[in-house]
Design an enzyme around this catalytic site. Structure first.
Site, PDB file in Angstrom:
ATOM      1  CB  ALA A  19       3.145  -9.806   5.494  1.00 56.80           C
TER       2      ALA A  19
ATOM      3  CD1 TRP B 152       2.424  -1.784   3.308  1.00 55.68           C
ATOM      4  CD2 TRP B 152       4.320  -2.785   2.624  1.00 55.68           C
ATOM      5  NE1 TRP B 152       3.364  -1.626   4.294  1.00 55.68           N
ATOM      6  CE2 TRP B 152       4.543  -2.228   3.899  1.00 55.68           C
ATOM      7  CE3 TRP B 152       5.365  -3.464   2.001  1.00 55.68           C
ATOM      8  CZ2 TRP B 152       5.759  -2.332   4.563  1.00 55.68           C
ATOM      9  CZ3 TRP B 152       6.572  -3.571   2.661  1.00 55.68           C
ATOM     10  CH2 TRP B 152       6.766  -3.018   3.924  1.00 55.68           C
TER      11      TRP B 152
HETATM   12  C1  LMR Z   1       1.531  -1.928   7.642  1.00 51.15           C
HETATM   13  O1  LMR Z   1       1.221  -2.028   6.443  1.00 51.15           O
HETATM   14  O2  LMR Z   1       0.962  -1.160   8.426  1.00 51.15           O
HETATM   15  C2  LMR Z   1       2.608  -2.817   8.187  1.00 51.15           C
HETATM   16  O3  LMR Z   1       3.086  -3.667   7.195  1.00 51.15           O
HETATM   17  C3  LMR Z   1       3.670  -2.056   8.877  1.00 51.15           C
HETATM   18  C4  LMR Z   1       4.527  -1.258   7.945  1.00 51.15           C
HETATM   19  O4  LMR Z   1       5.742  -1.385   8.079  1.00 51.15           O
HETATM   20  O5  LMR Z   1       4.026  -0.493   7.131  1.00 51.15           O
END
Ligand code: LMR
Length: 393
Positions: free
Chosen positions: A210, A127
């Site tokens: 998550a 992420w």
């Molecule tokens: C995402 O990866 O789209 C979600 O976790 C929202 C975010 O805050 O990036």
């Protein structure tokens, strides 16, 4: 002084949200930010949340502060949901945080306090905000191989080879389930190998979970987290309630810390200290709703039913898309879409192909070709499948 500030690199996911909003085309398809959407494109409030909110409106008599780490009943309920008894309750310190991101941020700060020289190993890719927060805090990060572009599955040999280079006291950040951004996940047998490497190296696992309930079910999705937490002396777990309770804007998350060998008063006290430094008391509303649901048989059963419907609808979309692509490509090369789990899949398109799909077909996916599967419906699946083939993916 503010003249010394410079423009910050925009967040790719949030930038895409903005571009989508500004696109005047009616046929556009939003596969960007990780928010669940039903077949009509709405992000509904879950029934159990609405019911709990109604009860809370009647019963709540004060908005005074709760506690620096939130209500202990929230910690109890979440530790049970995530760890399911894999670690004794008294061995887990916990603090409510503003969302899962808040828990991730607190975990990184905790690592920095405990061991400033620790390096954090992150999957390639991970992420993007993991990387951004680590950079912001000045924590050294190392990437371990994770995604195999040729198969759109996990490069497990590469992953294990890289994890073996971690030293005792380094941290290995793992996605508990539903890997974001790829959708490619480890099998339980592979998790056992990862645990063996953690035990061998003495690196400390940090699990970001998550999407519990979005992959193979609530317990199945937590199985790896439970196995890791039970097998190592120390670990951190950042859990989010944003997705599985659909309470994105309430900012509800929790940081758990298993620290065998550390006085519990110290580990719990450090989490309270960190909350106090960063925002004092964590938000309560979402955490209270989650606690009410998890502690009430009827509300909990209804929540689980709705969550399961959400999970199955995403699985159905995955299968439909894989099938539509199989028909168009005349091969099974997109079969991985049905194997991936969670909200996301990385389709393996180049950045140029991603732009082409956006410009020619109004398809909005993240630049690394991550798609939010929940953004699809029966009408948009053939449009996306056509766009993928037309872009030459
Ligand atoms: C995402 O990866 O789209 C979600 O976790 C929202 C975010 O805050 O990036």
């Amino acid at each position: 002084m503010f003249e010394h500030l410079s423009a910050q690199k925009p967040d790719g996911i949030l930038m895409l949200m903005q571009m989508y909003r500004e696109d005047p085309r009616s046929e556009k398809v939003d596969l960007g930010v990780g928010v669940y959407k039903d077949a009509s494109g709405n992000t509904p409030i879950m029934r159990a949340i609405k019911a709990a909110e109604q009860q809370l409106w009647e019963a709540e008599t004060s908005k005074s502060y709760v506690g620096l780490v939130g209500d202990p009943a929230f910690s109890d309920a979440m530790i049970k949901l995530v760890l399911g008894g894999a670690v004794a309750r008294e061995d887990v310190a916990a603090a409510a945080t503003p969302g899962g991101t808040g828990a991730v941020r607190q975990a990184f700060e905790l690592i920095q306090m405990a061991r400033p020289e620790a390096r954090v190993f992150v999957s390639n890719p991970t992420w993007p905000n993991h990387l951004s927060i680590l950079d912001h805090l000045g924590i050294e990060k190392m990437q371990y191989r994770y995604f195999d572009d040729s198969t759109c599955g996990v490069d497990f040999d590469g992953m294990i080879t890289d994890l073996k280079t971690a030293r005792a006291g380094d941290v290995v950040l793992l996605h508990g389930c539903c890997h974001n951004p790829t959708g490619a996940n480890l099998t339980m047998a592979q998790w056992r190998d990862v645990i063996a490497v953690l035990q061998e190296t003495g690196a400390v696992p940090m699990i970001d979970i998550a999407y519990q309930g979005f992959g193979d079910g609530l317990d199945a999705d937590a199985a790896a987290t439970r196995a890791v937490a039970a097998a190592v002396p120390e670990c951190l777990i950042a859990a989010s309630c944003s997705k599985n309770f659909g309470i994105y804007r309430e900012r509800t998350g929790i940081l758990m810390m298993v620290a065998n060998g550390t006085d519990k008063a110290i580990s719990q006290g450090t989490l309270a200290f960190l909350n106090r430094q960063n925002y004092s008391f964590p938000p309560d509303h979402g955490a209270r709703l989650v606690t009410m649901i998890l502690n009430d048989d009827a509300l909990c059963a209804d929540w689980m039913t709705e969550l399961e419907d959400v999970r199955l609808s995403m699985l159905g979309l995955r299968e439909q898309l894989a099938q539509a692509l199989q028909q168009r490509a005349g091969s099974d090369r997109f079969g991985f879409l049905a194997e991936h789990r969670g909200m996301f899949s990385r389709i393996g398109a180049t950045p140029e192909q991603v732009v082409k799909m956006r410009e020619d077909h109004g398809i909005y996916m993240v630049g690394d070709s991550r798609m939010n599967i929940a953004g699809l419906n029966e009408q948009s699946i053939p449009i996306l499948a056509d766009a993928i083939i037309a872009a030459g993916v």
